[in-house]
Motif scaffolding. Structure first.
Motif, PDB file in Angstrom:
ATOM      1  N   MET A   1       6.744   6.878 -16.229  1.00  0.00           N
ATOM      2  CA  MET A   1       5.681   7.037 -15.247  1.00  0.00           C
ATOM      3  C   MET A   1       5.176   5.663 -14.786  1.00  0.00           C
ATOM      4  N   ILE A   2       4.791   5.596 -13.530  1.00  0.00           N
ATOM      5  CA  ILE A   2       4.150   4.411 -12.981  1.00  0.00           C
ATOM      6  C   ILE A   2       2.727   4.807 -12.611  1.00  0.00           C
ATOM      7  N   LEU A   3       1.755   4.018 -13.050  1.00  0.00           N
ATOM      8  CA  LEU A   3       0.348   4.315 -12.786  1.00  0.00           C
ATOM      9  C   LEU A   3      -0.189   3.341 -11.741  1.00  0.00           C
ATOM     10  N   PRO A   4      -0.993   3.820 -10.809  1.00  0.00           N
ATOM     11  CA  PRO A   4      -1.567   2.928  -9.795  1.00  0.00           C
ATOM     12  C   PRO A   4      -2.420   1.822 -10.409  1.00  0.00           C
ATOM     13  N   ASN A   5      -2.327   0.648  -9.817  1.00  0.00           N
ATOM     14  CA  ASN A   5      -3.111  -0.499 -10.267  1.00  0.00           C
ATOM     15  C   ASN A   5      -4.380  -0.617  -9.427  1.00  0.00           C
ATOM     16  N   TRP A   6      -5.200   0.452  -9.478  1.00  0.00           N
ATOM     17  CA  TRP A   6      -6.449   0.420  -8.710  1.00  0.00           C
ATOM     18  C   TRP A   6      -7.624   0.685  -9.648  1.00  0.00           C
ATOM     19  N   PRO A   7      -8.824   0.238  -9.290  1.00  0.00           N
ATOM     20  CA  PRO A   7      -9.980   0.310 -10.205  1.00  0.00           C
ATOM     21  C   PRO A   7     -10.743   1.625 -10.101  1.00  0.00           C
ATOM     22  N   LEU A 146     -12.744   4.521   0.843  1.00  0.00           N
ATOM     23  CA  LEU A 146     -11.519   5.077   0.291  1.00  0.00           C
ATOM     24  C   LEU A 146     -10.656   4.013  -0.383  1.00  0.00           C
ATOM     25  N   TYR A 147      -9.860   4.474  -1.342  1.00  0.00           N
ATOM     26  CA  TYR A 147      -8.815   3.678  -1.969  1.00  0.00           C
ATOM     27  C   TYR A 147      -7.467   4.287  -1.597  1.00  0.00           C
ATOM     28  N   ALA A 148      -6.471   3.431  -1.401  1.00  0.00           N
ATOM     29  CA  ALA A 148      -5.105   3.889  -1.129  1.00  0.00           C
ATOM     30  C   ALA A 148      -4.146   3.180  -2.070  1.00  0.00           C
ATOM     31  N   TRP A 149      -3.150   3.930  -2.530  1.00  0.00           N
ATOM     32  CA  TRP A 149      -2.087   3.345  -3.358  1.00  0.00           C
ATOM     33  C   TRP A 149      -0.752   3.726  -2.771  1.00  0.00           C
ATOM     34  N   LEU A 150       0.115   2.725  -2.605  1.00  0.00           N
ATOM     35  CA  LEU A 150       1.444   2.909  -2.039  1.00  0.00           C
ATOM     36  C   LEU A 150       2.462   2.917  -3.168  1.00  0.00           C
ATOM     37  N   TYR A 193       6.119  -0.336   4.025  1.00  0.00           N
ATOM     38  CA  TYR A 193       4.852  -0.676   3.362  1.00  0.00           C
ATOM     39  C   TYR A 193       3.887  -1.315   4.360  1.00  0.00           C
ATOM     40  N   SER A 194       4.395  -2.260   5.147  1.00  0.00           N
ATOM     41  CA  SER A 194       3.546  -2.924   6.129  1.00  0.00           C
ATOM     42  C   SER A 194       3.076  -1.955   7.206  1.00  0.00           C
ATOM     43  N   ILE A 195       3.958  -1.044   7.617  1.00  0.00           N
ATOM     44  CA  ILE A 195       3.568  -0.038   8.613  1.00  0.00           C
ATOM     45  C   ILE A 195       2.401   0.792   8.091  1.00  0.00           C
ATOM     46  N   ALA A 196       2.510   1.252   6.841  1.00  0.00           N
ATOM     47  CA  ALA A 196       1.439   2.078   6.268  1.00  0.00           C
ATOM     48  C   ALA A 196       0.159   1.284   6.089  1.00  0.00           C
ATOM     49  N   ARG A 197       0.286   0.056   5.595  1.00  0.00           N
ATOM     50  CA  ARG A 197      -0.921  -0.771   5.434  1.00  0.00           C
ATOM     51  C   ARG A 197      -1.618  -0.975   6.765  1.00  0.00           C
ATOM     52  N   ARG A 198      -0.831  -1.220   7.806  1.00  0.00           N
ATOM     53  CA  ARG A 198      -1.408  -1.466   9.122  1.00  0.00           C
ATOM     54  C   ARG A 198      -2.130  -0.217   9.629  1.00  0.00           C
ATOM     55  N   GLN A 199      -1.503   0.944   9.485  1.00  0.00           N
ATOM     56  CA  GLN A 199      -2.143   2.176   9.954  1.00  0.00           C
ATOM     57  C   GLN A 199      -3.403   2.486   9.151  1.00  0.00           C
ATOM     58  N   LEU A 200      -3.361   2.252   7.850  1.00  0.00           N
ATOM     59  CA  LEU A 200      -4.549   2.459   7.023  1.00  0.00           C
ATOM     60  C   LEU A 200      -5.664   1.504   7.439  1.00  0.00           C
ATOM     61  N   ALA A 201      -5.320   0.230   7.613  1.00  0.00           N
ATOM     62  CA  ALA A 201      -6.335  -0.767   7.977  1.00  0.00           C
ATOM     63  C   ALA A 201      -6.916  -0.488   9.363  1.00  0.00           C
ATOM     64  N   GLN A 202      -6.060  -0.075  10.300  1.00  0.00           N
ATOM     65  CA  GLN A 202      -6.557   0.243  11.640  1.00  0.00           C
ATOM     66  C   GLN A 202      -7.521   1.418  11.610  1.00  0.00           C
ATOM     67  N   ALA A 203      -7.368   2.300  10.608  1.00  0.00           N
ATOM     68  CA  ALA A 203      -8.267   3.443  10.450  1.00  0.00           C
ATOM     69  C   ALA A 203      -9.506   3.094   9.642  1.00  0.00           C
ATOM     70  N   GLY A 204      -9.545   1.872   9.093  1.00  0.00           N
ATOM     71  CA  GLY A 204     -10.717   1.424   8.354  1.00  0.00           C
ATOM     72  C   GLY A 204     -10.562   1.388   6.850  1.00  0.00           C
ATOM     73  N   VAL A 205      -9.379   1.771   6.317  1.00  0.00           N
ATOM     74  CA  VAL A 205      -9.148   1.724   4.872  1.00  0.00           C
ATOM     75  C   VAL A 205      -8.749   0.297   4.506  1.00  0.00           C
ATOM     76  N   ILE A 206      -9.558  -0.355   3.694  1.00  0.00           N
ATOM     77  CA  ILE A 206      -9.323  -1.764   3.385  1.00  0.00           C
ATOM     78  C   ILE A 206      -8.934  -1.999   1.935  1.00  0.00           C
ATOM     79  N   ARG A 207      -9.139  -1.005   1.086  1.00  0.00           N
ATOM     80  CA  ARG A 207      -8.788  -1.156  -0.338  1.00  0.00           C
ATOM     81  C   ARG A 207      -7.442  -0.480  -0.579  1.00  0.00           C
ATOM     82  N   ILE A 208      -6.386  -1.281  -0.428  1.00  0.00           N
ATOM     83  CA  ILE A 208      -5.013  -0.785  -0.476  1.00  0.00           C
ATOM     84  C   ILE A 208      -4.273  -1.480  -1.604  1.00  0.00           C
ATOM     85  N   PHE A 209      -3.633  -0.700  -2.455  1.00  0.00           N
ATOM     86  CA  PHE A 209      -2.947  -1.230  -3.629  1.00  0.00           C
ATOM     87  C   PHE A 209      -1.491  -0.770  -3.637  1.00  0.00           C
TER      88      PHE A 209
END
Length: 241
Positions: A1-7, A146-150, A193-209
């Motif tokens: 298993m891989i666990l997200p590295n978010w707080p 929000l938090y996002a994990w890729l 990964y960059s595409i998703a980060r960009r779409q998340l950031a454009q929507a206002g999600v800034i905490r991306i892991f």
């Protein structure tokens, strides 16, 4: 298993499976969770039972269709076994949401209070059709909360696409030009990964892991449809504690 590295681990639980630790044989070895790939049904059943040992209750799964529909699981919604959609959202406590991938990008979302969670199957088609925006609309919390994990997906040096794929993204936002690198053969390397980060950031999600994997090159850990053709599927899951 891989666990997200978010707080946020104390409020939500999340994980991505690897190809290791299951009962499947041959090209599906060994922790394949996909029933639709030609693997032994008994082996896939056994792998699902193994996964259930880590979950508070059975997960909600999808029949993923590479679209932008989001299935919202609520106390008033009758859960159906495999709804046709490419993202899941819920506020129900201890209800795991699951998406399956083997190169596409799993995106897990939660709010900072841990009261809302979502899981997205982020293939390029769902992303270009707006599956991230559709999912974010279901959250009561603002995007800044929000938090996002890729999770594990095809890396930026292995995802070769045609001009038509780049054109669809760039028609949405000219900023997507930098997510594609032209190759000598006239095709492009796309950074999902960059595409998703960009779409998340454009929507206002800034905490991306997350976003540091490559399913194609890390063959000992991950299934990859692009690398192997016939292969298994991993799952990424999230639930409220």
């Amino acid at each position: 298993m891989i666990l997200p590295n978010w707080p946020i681990q104390h409020r939500v639980s999340a994980l991505s499976t690897t190809r290791l630790g299951g009962d499947s044989q041959g090209p599906f070895d060994s922790f394949n969770l996909g029933y639709h790939v030609g693997d032994s049904i008994a082996a896939v059943d056994s792998n699902h039972q193994r996964l259930l040992e880590y979950l508070p209750r059975p997960a909600q799964w999808l029949e993923q269709v590479h679209g932008a529909k989001v299935y919202a699981l609520t106390s008033r919604t009758a859960s159906i076994p495999w709804p046709k959609a490419d993202a899941l959202y819920t506020r129900i406590a201890q209800q795991p949401l699951a998406v399956m991938t083997a190169d596409c990008l799993p995106i897990l979302l939660c709010n900072e209070q841990g009261t809302e969670v979502a899981a997205i199957h982020g293939g390029w088609r769902p992303l270009v059709q707006g599956v991230i925006a559709n999912t974010l609309r279901l959250f009561d919390s603002s995007a800044e909360q929000l938090y996002a994990w890729l999770g594990p997906a095809i890396g930026p040096l292995r995802f070769e696409v045609g001009e038509e794929v780049k054109a669809q993204f760039c028609a949405q936002s000219s900023a997507h030009h930098s997510d594609f690198s032209l190759q000598e053969n006239g095709k492009y390397l796309a950074d999902i990964y960059s595409i998703a980060r960009r779409q998340l950031a454009q929507a206002g999600v800034i905490r991306i892991f997350g976003g540091q994997f490559c399913t194609v090159t890390q063959s000992e850990l991950f299934f990859s449809y692009r690398r192997d053709g016939q292969t298994g599927r991993m799952a990424s899951l999230i639930w409220r504690n």
